[in-house]
Motif scaffolding. Structure first.
Motif, PDB file in Angstrom:
ATOM      1  N   GLY A   1       0.786  -1.227   0.000  1.00 26.74           N
ATOM      2  CA  GLY A   1       0.000   0.000   0.000  1.00 26.74           C
ATOM      3  C   GLY A   1       0.816   1.275   0.000  1.00 26.74           C
ATOM      4  O   GLY A   1       0.256   2.371  -0.081  1.00 26.74           O
ATOM      5  N   ALA A   2       2.146   1.194   0.086  1.00 27.70           N
ATOM      6  CA  ALA A   2       3.016   2.370   0.069  1.00 27.70           C
ATOM      7  C   ALA A   2       3.755   2.439  -1.261  1.00 27.70           C
ATOM      8  O   ALA A   2       4.143   1.414  -1.835  1.00 27.70           O
ATOM      9  N   LYS A   3       3.968   3.654  -1.759  1.00 29.13           N
ATOM     10  CA  LYS A   3       4.570   3.845  -3.078  1.00 29.13           C
ATOM     11  C   LYS A   3       6.074   3.645  -3.031  1.00 29.13           C
ATOM     12  O   LYS A   3       6.778   4.240  -2.231  1.00 29.13           O
ATOM     13  N   VAL A   4       6.585   2.816  -3.949  1.00 30.73           N
ATOM     14  CA  VAL A   4       8.019   2.643  -4.114  1.00 30.73           C
ATOM     15  C   VAL A   4       8.479   3.199  -5.454  1.00 30.73           C
ATOM     16  O   VAL A   4       9.656   3.467  -5.650  1.00 30.73           O
ATOM     17  N   ALA A   5       7.516   3.401  -6.375  1.00 27.53           N
ATOM     18  CA  ALA A   5       7.848   3.955  -7.696  1.00 27.53           C
ATOM     19  C   ALA A   5       6.671   4.762  -8.209  1.00 27.53           C
ATOM     20  O   ALA A   5       5.530   4.304  -8.159  1.00 27.53           O
ATOM     21  N   GLY A   6       6.953   5.967  -8.684  1.00 27.45           N
ATOM     22  CA  GLY A   6       5.951   6.793  -9.339  1.00 27.45           C
ATOM     23  C   GLY A   6       6.334   6.974 -10.794  1.00 27.45           C
ATOM     24  O   GLY A   6       7.527   7.075 -11.119  1.00 27.45           O
ATOM     25  N   ASN A   7       5.355   7.021 -11.677  1.00 30.49           N
ATOM     26  CA  ASN A   7       5.637   7.069 -13.103  1.00 30.49           C
ATOM     27  C   ASN A   7       4.779   8.109 -13.797  1.00 30.49           C
ATOM     28  O   ASN A   7       3.715   8.496 -13.311  1.00 30.49           O
ATOM     29  N   ALA A   8       5.238   8.553 -14.950  1.00 35.00           N
ATOM     30  CA  ALA A   8       4.507   9.508 -15.772  1.00 35.00           C
ATOM     31  C   ALA A   8       4.799   9.181 -17.238  1.00 35.00           C
ATOM     32  O   ALA A   8       5.728   8.418 -17.547  1.00 35.00           O
ATOM     33  N   PHE A   9       4.033   9.774 -18.139  1.00 33.92           N
ATOM     34  CA  PHE A   9       4.205   9.418 -19.547  1.00 33.92           C
ATOM     35  C   PHE A   9       3.740  10.549 -20.446  1.00 33.92           C
ATOM     36  O   PHE A   9       2.982  11.434 -20.043  1.00 33.92           O
ATOM     37  N   TYR A  10       4.192  10.530 -21.699  1.00 30.67           N
ATOM     38  CA  TYR A  10       3.663  11.415 -22.723  1.00 30.67           C
ATOM     39  C   TYR A  10       3.938  10.810 -24.092  1.00 30.67           C
ATOM     40  O   TYR A  10       4.673   9.809 -24.213  1.00 30.67           O
ATOM     41  N   ARG A  11       3.340  11.389 -25.095  1.00 31.46           N
ATOM     42  CA  ARG A  11       3.476  10.896 -26.456  1.00 31.46           C
ATOM     43  C   ARG A  11       4.313  11.881 -27.263  1.00 31.46           C
ATOM     44  O   ARG A  11       4.125  13.087 -27.184  1.00 31.46           O
ATOM     45  N   LEU A  12       5.244  11.365 -28.035  1.00 30.22           N
ATOM     46  CA  LEU A  12       6.069  12.187 -28.909  1.00 30.22           C
ATOM     47  C   LEU A  12       6.025  11.574 -30.295  1.00 30.22           C
ATOM     48  O   LEU A  12       6.629  10.526 -30.546  1.00 30.22           O
ATOM     49  N   SER A  13       5.256  12.223 -31.199  1.00 28.51           N
ATOM     50  CA  SER A  13       5.059  11.704 -32.550  1.00 28.51           C
ATOM     51  C   SER A  13       4.472  10.302 -32.457  1.00 28.51           C
ATOM     52  O   SER A  13       3.418  10.107 -31.856  1.00 28.51           O
ATOM     53  N   ASP A  14       5.163   9.299 -33.011  1.00 36.16           N
ATOM     54  CA  ASP A  14       4.635   7.937 -32.986  1.00 36.16           C
ATOM     55  C   ASP A  14       5.327   7.074 -31.937  1.00 36.16           C
ATOM     56  O   ASP A  14       5.375   5.852 -32.060  1.00 36.16           O
ATOM     57  N   ARG A  15       5.844   7.704 -30.896  1.00 32.96           N
ATOM     58  CA  ARG A  15       6.477   6.967 -29.800  1.00 32.96           C
ATOM     59  C   ARG A  15       5.833   7.333 -28.464  1.00 32.96           C
ATOM     60  O   ARG A  15       5.319   8.442 -28.291  1.00 32.96           O
ATOM     61  N   SER A  16       5.897   6.404 -27.533  1.00 37.12           N
ATOM     62  CA  SER A  16       5.450   6.642 -26.163  1.00 37.12           C
ATOM     63  C   SER A  16       6.675   6.723 -25.264  1.00 37.12           C
ATOM     64  O   SER A  16       7.583   5.897 -25.368  1.00 37.12           O
ATOM     65  N   ILE A  17       6.693   7.732 -24.402  1.00 31.96           N
ATOM     66  CA  ILE A  17       7.791   7.890 -23.445  1.00 31.96           C
ATOM     67  C   ILE A  17       7.224   7.759 -22.041  1.00 31.96           C
ATOM     68  O   ILE A  17       6.320   8.497 -21.655  1.00 31.96           O
ATOM     69  N   ILE A  18       7.735   6.784 -21.296  1.00 31.02           N
ATOM     70  CA  ILE A  18       7.315   6.551 -19.913  1.00 31.02           C
ATOM     71  C   ILE A  18       8.556   6.648 -19.036  1.00 31.02           C
ATOM     72  O   ILE A  18       9.608   6.074 -19.366  1.00 31.02           O
ATOM     73  N   HIS A  19       8.464   7.378 -17.951  1.00 29.78           N
ATOM     74  CA  HIS A  19       9.614   7.479 -17.059  1.00 29.78           C
ATOM     75  C   HIS A  19       9.134   7.504 -15.615  1.00 29.78           C
ATOM     76  O   HIS A  19       8.013   7.881 -15.316  1.00 29.78           O
TER      77      HIS A  19
END
Length: 327
Positions: free
Chosen positions: A129-147
């Motif tokens: 129940g506790a966070k060890v990793a937080g993530n975000a994402f966006y789209r750049l042209s025809d690629r997905s970037i997740i970090h």
């Protein structure tokens, strides 16, 4: 996956790695790519957040903590040399599906170490129940970037002092401070050292498949990096104001919203700006631009936005919720 490596090792500021994501997305052949990195103490703000509201700037300045902005949505994250950051670049504009693939892979990697990790409904990887990793994402042209981050260890006092989340966000999570809802791999008694964990993760994801960037590649990345330091990007747009209306609202499962509208004489909208930790599937400027010149009343706003696919721009946001945010 293919691990992307640098040809030389030295400490870099965080925007270099954000620029590296962009370079990979724009230049490498279609495939799944990943790389890991660590940085000196840094607060990373989401694309639409108001830095002055979300970050304790005097504290960060006094402690030498860097403050930067990324191109993805979501909330502020504190990073330092005690945690790894991962960047995943995948083919296709279906960023939601790629995001699910990545977070599930991260959870599976932790499970392979005997850690009971799960993926939350929004953007976190949890242990008990506790966070060890937080993530975000966006789209750049025809690629997905997740970090995202992976907390091996952290300083709860420094994290709490550097980031100042909204009262609504904290109340929605039933906590009283930032550090109360996070954990670390060290707290979970992981058997690997920090460096051993980083090596294990890359081997798990890539099985030895890698490529190394050239010196010329790095120069091109550094050219992209410069854009992250531009004041207009870091601190946001500033406008001459007439009458200003500020709206603040939190929607569970979507995020915090701070909307600032500028009205001319007669009540027409001359500028609108969205801030917050919501996730963009498209470009929120599509909503902002449609509202320019529209009378500030609900019926006019509904008419102006009737052909805009709201949920395709802001993840999980329903049309009626957007109207409630605006007016």
């Amino acid at each position: 996956m293919i691990e992307v490596r640098l040809s030389e090792e030295h400490q870099r500021r965080l925007p270099f790695f954000l620029a590296m994501e962009e370079w990979v997305a724009k230049n490498l052949p279609t495939d799944d790519y990943i790389f890991s990195w660590r940085v000196n103490p840094t607060v990373i703000c989401g694309r639409n957040q108001d830095i002055s509201l979300e970050v304790n700037l005097p504290y960060c300045r006094s402690e030498g903590i860097d403050v930067v902005r990324r191109r993805s949505g979501g909330g502020c994250v504190y990073a330092d040399m005690n945690n790894y950051m991962f960047s995943f670049i995948a083919p296709g504009s279906d960023v939601e599906q790629n995001y699910i693939r990545y977070t599930n892979a991260c959870a599976s990697m932790l499970q392979s170490l005997g850690i009971d990790a799960t993926v939350s409904g929004r953007n976190d990887i949890l242990i008990g129940g506790a966070k060890v990793a937080g993530n975000a994402f966006y789209r750049l042209s025809d690629r997905s970037i997740i970090h995202g981050t992976m907390l091996y260890d952290f300083d709860p006092v420094r994290m709490s002092c550097a980031i100042t989340p909204s009262k609504a966000k904290l109340e929605s999570k039933a906590v009283k401070s930032v550090d109360m809802r996070v954990t670390s791999l060290k707290e979970q008694n992981i058997a690997l050292s920090l460096e051993e964990f980083g090596a294990y993760a890359m081997e798990y994801f890539c099985s030895g498949n890698s490529l190394t960037l050239t010196d010329n590649n790095i120069l091109e990345i550094e050219d992209i990096e410069r854009g992250y330091y531009a004041p207009a990007f870091l601190y946001g747009r500033r406008h001459t104001k007439h009458e200003t209306i500020k709206r603040n609202k939190r929607i569970d499962g979507v995020g915090d919203f701070q909307v600032e509208l500028t009205l001319a004489d007669g009540g027409c909208i001359t500028n609108v700006e969205f801030r917050g930790d919501f996730f963009e599937m498209g470009d929120v400027k599509m909503i902002e631009s449609v509202l320019i010149g529209v009378s500030y009343d609900r019926s006019a706003i509904e008419k102006a936005l009737q052909y805009i696919d709201i949920s395709a721009i802001i993840r999980n946001l329903e049309r009626h919720q957007l109207y409630d945010i605006l007016i």
